[in-house]
Scaffold this active site. Structure first.
Site, mmCIF file in Angstrom:
data_model
loop_
_atom_site.group_PDB
_atom_site.id
_atom_site.type_symbol
_atom_site.label_atom_id
_atom_site.label_comp_id
_atom_site.label_asym_id
_atom_site.label_seq_id
_atom_site.Cartn_x
_atom_site.Cartn_y
_atom_site.Cartn_z
ATOM 1 N N GLY A 269 -31.131 -26.388 8.086
ATOM 2 C CA GLY A 269 -31.196 -27.813 8.398
ATOM 3 C C GLY A 269 -32.498 -28.306 8.976
ATOM 4 O O GLY A 269 -32.544 -29.384 9.572
ATOM 5 N N ASP B 14 -37.919 -21.525 0.424
ATOM 6 C CA ASP B 14 -36.759 -21.459 1.310
ATOM 7 C C ASP B 14 -36.996 -22.314 2.549
ATOM 8 O O ASP B 14 -37.890 -22.021 3.354
ATOM 9 C CB ASP B 14 -36.515 -19.994 1.702
ATOM 10 C CG ASP B 14 -35.257 -19.798 2.546
ATOM 11 O OD1 ASP B 14 -34.533 -20.783 2.794
ATOM 12 O OD2 ASP B 14 -35.011 -18.645 2.928
ATOM 13 N N GLY B 15 -36.177 -23.356 2.698
ATOM 14 C CA GLY B 15 -36.202 -24.175 3.907
ATOM 15 C C GLY B 15 -36.455 -25.648 3.629
ATOM 16 O O GLY B 15 -37.494 -26.001 3.073
ATOM 17 N N MET C 152 -34.373 -11.256 7.739
ATOM 18 C CA MET C 152 -35.216 -11.771 8.834
ATOM 19 C C MET C 152 -34.953 -10.888 10.037
ATOM 20 O O MET C 152 -34.356 -11.310 11.045
ATOM 21 C CB MET C 152 -34.856 -13.237 9.106
ATOM 22 C CG MET C 152 -35.352 -14.163 8.011
ATOM 23 S SD MET C 152 -34.552 -15.784 8.077
ATOM 24 C CE MET C 152 -33.057 -15.424 7.195
ATOM 25 N N HIS D 72 -27.807 -16.689 -1.769
ATOM 26 C CA HIS D 72 -28.840 -16.328 -0.794
ATOM 27 C C HIS D 72 -28.175 -15.887 0.512
ATOM 28 O O HIS D 72 -27.409 -16.641 1.133
ATOM 29 C CB HIS D 72 -29.756 -17.525 -0.575
ATOM 30 C CG HIS D 72 -30.965 -17.238 0.263
ATOM 31 N ND1 HIS D 72 -32.059 -16.575 -0.219
ATOM 32 C CD2 HIS D 72 -31.248 -17.546 1.553
ATOM 33 C CE1 HIS D 72 -32.980 -16.477 0.732
ATOM 34 N NE2 HIS D 72 -32.506 -17.060 1.819
ATOM 35 N N MET E 149 -30.141 -12.355 10.077
ATOM 36 C CA MET E 149 -30.983 -12.600 11.265
ATOM 37 C C MET E 149 -30.544 -11.706 12.410
ATOM 38 O O MET E 149 -29.343 -11.551 12.646
ATOM 39 C CB MET E 149 -30.849 -14.054 11.704
ATOM 40 C CG MET E 149 -31.211 -15.054 10.633
ATOM 41 S SD MET E 149 -30.979 -16.716 11.245
ATOM 42 C CE MET E 149 -31.410 -17.668 9.787
ATOM 43 N N SER F 227 -27.866 -20.992 0.255
ATOM 44 C CA SER F 227 -27.819 -20.091 1.416
ATOM 45 C C SER F 227 -26.471 -20.212 2.101
ATOM 46 O O SER F 227 -26.098 -21.297 2.577
ATOM 47 C CB SER F 227 -28.918 -20.450 2.410
ATOM 48 O OG SER F 227 -28.623 -19.827 3.644
ATOM 49 N N MET G 182 -41.692 -19.313 2.851
ATOM 50 C CA MET G 182 -40.879 -20.046 3.826
ATOM 51 C C MET G 182 -41.484 -21.440 4.028
ATOM 52 O O MET G 182 -42.656 -21.565 4.383
ATOM 53 C CB MET G 182 -40.856 -19.325 5.178
ATOM 54 C CG MET G 182 -39.977 -18.084 5.251
ATOM 55 S SD MET G 182 -38.249 -18.306 4.774
ATOM 56 C CE MET G 182 -37.711 -19.602 5.891
ATOM 57 N N PHE H 254 -33.186 -20.943 11.354
ATOM 58 C CA PHE H 254 -32.136 -21.958 11.380
ATOM 59 C C PHE H 254 -32.086 -22.727 10.058
ATOM 60 O O PHE H 254 -33.131 -22.951 9.432
ATOM 61 C CB PHE H 254 -32.388 -22.972 12.513
ATOM 62 C CG PHE H 254 -32.525 -22.306 13.855
ATOM 63 C CD1 PHE H 254 -31.393 -22.008 14.611
ATOM 64 C CD2 PHE H 254 -33.771 -21.938 14.342
ATOM 65 C CE1 PHE H 254 -31.513 -21.366 15.841
ATOM 66 C CE2 PHE H 254 -33.897 -21.297 15.569
ATOM 67 C CZ PHE H 254 -32.764 -21.007 16.326
ATOM 68 N N ASP I 34 -28.757 -14.799 4.249
ATOM 69 C CA ASP I 34 -29.714 -14.868 5.354
ATOM 70 C C ASP I 34 -29.290 -13.980 6.508
ATOM 71 O O ASP I 34 -28.358 -14.305 7.250
ATOM 72 C CB ASP I 34 -29.814 -16.312 5.866
ATOM 73 C CG ASP I 34 -30.731 -17.157 5.017
ATOM 74 O OD1 ASP I 34 -31.817 -16.679 4.637
ATOM 75 O OD2 ASP I 34 -30.352 -18.314 4.720
ATOM 76 N N HIS J 34 -32.152 -11.929 2.139
ATOM 77 C CA HIS J 34 -33.343 -12.316 2.895
ATOM 78 C C HIS J 34 -33.222 -11.717 4.291
ATOM 79 O O HIS J 34 -32.473 -12.227 5.139
ATOM 80 C CB HIS J 34 -33.410 -13.856 2.950
ATOM 81 C CG HIS J 34 -34.593 -14.394 3.677
ATOM 82 N ND1 HIS J 34 -34.703 -15.722 4.018
ATOM 83 C CD2 HIS J 34 -35.733 -13.804 4.127
ATOM 84 C CE1 HIS J 34 -35.849 -15.921 4.659
ATOM 85 N NE2 HIS J 34 -36.488 -14.769 4.741
HETATM 86 C C1 DX5 Z 1 -33.939 -20.165 7.401
HETATM 87 C C2 DX5 Z 1 -33.202 -19.496 6.257
HETATM 88 C C3 DX5 Z 1 -32.904 -20.432 5.154
HETATM 89 C C4 DX5 Z 1 -31.975 -21.549 5.543
HETATM 90 C C5 DX5 Z 1 -32.175 -22.695 4.613
HETATM 91 O O1 DX5 Z 1 -34.316 -19.240 8.318
HETATM 92 O O2 DX5 Z 1 -33.975 -18.443 5.722
HETATM 93 O O3 DX5 Z 1 -32.423 -19.749 4.007
HETATM 94 O O4 DX5 Z 1 -30.635 -21.156 5.536
HETATM 95 O O5 DX5 Z 1 -31.423 -23.768 5.085
HETATM 96 P P1 DX5 Z 1 -31.776 -25.275 4.718
HETATM 97 O O6 DX5 Z 1 -31.758 -25.380 3.209
HETATM 98 O O7 DX5 Z 1 -30.695 -26.044 5.370
HETATM 99 O O8 DX5 Z 1 -33.154 -25.560 5.265
HETATM 100 ZN ZN ZN Z 2 -33.401 -17.570 3.678
#
Ligand code: DX5
Ligand code: ZN
Length: 217
Positions: free
Chosen positions: A144, A174-175, A67, A32, A36, A7, A136, A142, A34, A65
């Site tokens: 981390g 993912d996550g 969101m 990936h 948002m 990501s 998810m 976020f 992301d 992705h």
């Molecule tokens: C969260 C994202 C993820 C995120 C994963 O909302 O959809 O793709 O970037 O990050 P890590 O691998 O650090 O949990």
């Molecule tokens: Zn994601």
């Protein structure tokens, strides 16, 4: 053969092109993306222009992705020659079947993502139409965060369902994915592994991609 999808949310945005090329050359099968909007999730990341700025770099295909609220309005913006998947959230789509058809009408593979509190059964009527289901394993918004272990049951359920019914969707997690838990996730039946901080937070990013691939290959 598992696919790693780093990501870029955790990448160094000031060197995004270089970093996506680095992970792609090191063996990341997907990039990936992301997106948002500060409404569906409590954070804002970036939009289609940033993604498109990567098209000139030598990168693996994009796994987008979304969101965001009202994804139908923006799906066309994310269609490029490098876009392999567009994934929307079940929770953000009032007319999910229509949204899936909208994605497919652009010649792009269609996926649906489930928040940790949303059951697999919510997709029962549409699973046969999907190219991908994204589970998810953190609450979206976020990078981390810590992996929520109960989500492994959803991977198992989706894997059993596709075997039973002959569905062809890929299963993505993912996550909170790390070198420590990725084998467990693979053994549950997962195909595509998103990792943000575990890839871009590494001292040697290319080596980290290879380490992941050795575990999921
Ligand atoms: C969260 C994202 C993820 C995120 C994963 O909302 O959809 O793709 O970037 O990050 P890590 O691998 O650090 O949990
Ligand atoms: Zn994601």
């Amino acid at each position: 053969m598992g696919v790693l999808a780093p990501s870029i949310l955790s990448a160094d945005f000031s060197r995004l092109g270089e970093q996506v090329q680095l992970i792609s050359n090191a063996g990341a099968g997907l990039v990936h993306i992301d997106v948002m909007d500060g409404h569906f999730v409590p954070n804002i990341s970036f939009g289609a222009p940033v993604m498109k700025s990567l098209n000139g770099w030598n990168t693996s295909p994009y796994d987008v992705h979304l969101m965001i609220e009202n994804p139908d309005q923006y799906i066309g913006d994310f269609v490029t020659e490098k876009t392999e998947y567009i994934v929307v959230h079940q929770e953000a789509c009032r007319h999910l079947h229509r949204t899936i058809q909208n994605i497919k009408s652009h010649g792009v593979k269609a996926g649906v993502s489930l928040n940790p509190a949303t059951p697999v059964s919510s997709l029962e009527c549409i699973l046969g139409e999907l190219d991908l289901v994204l589970v998810m394993s953190v609450n979206p918004g976020f990078g981390g965060q810590k992996f929520i272990p109960q989500t492994l049951e959803k991977i198992k359920e989706l894997d059993a369902l596709r075997k039973e019914k002959g569905y062809t969707y890929q299963i993505e997690i993912d996550g909170g994915v790390s070198l420590d838990n990725v084998k467990l996730i693979r053994d549950a039946g997962c195909d595509i592994f998103v990792a943000g901080s575990a890839v871009f937070g590494a001292e040697d990013i290319a080596q980290r991609v290879k380490d992941f691939n050795a575990l999921i290959g």
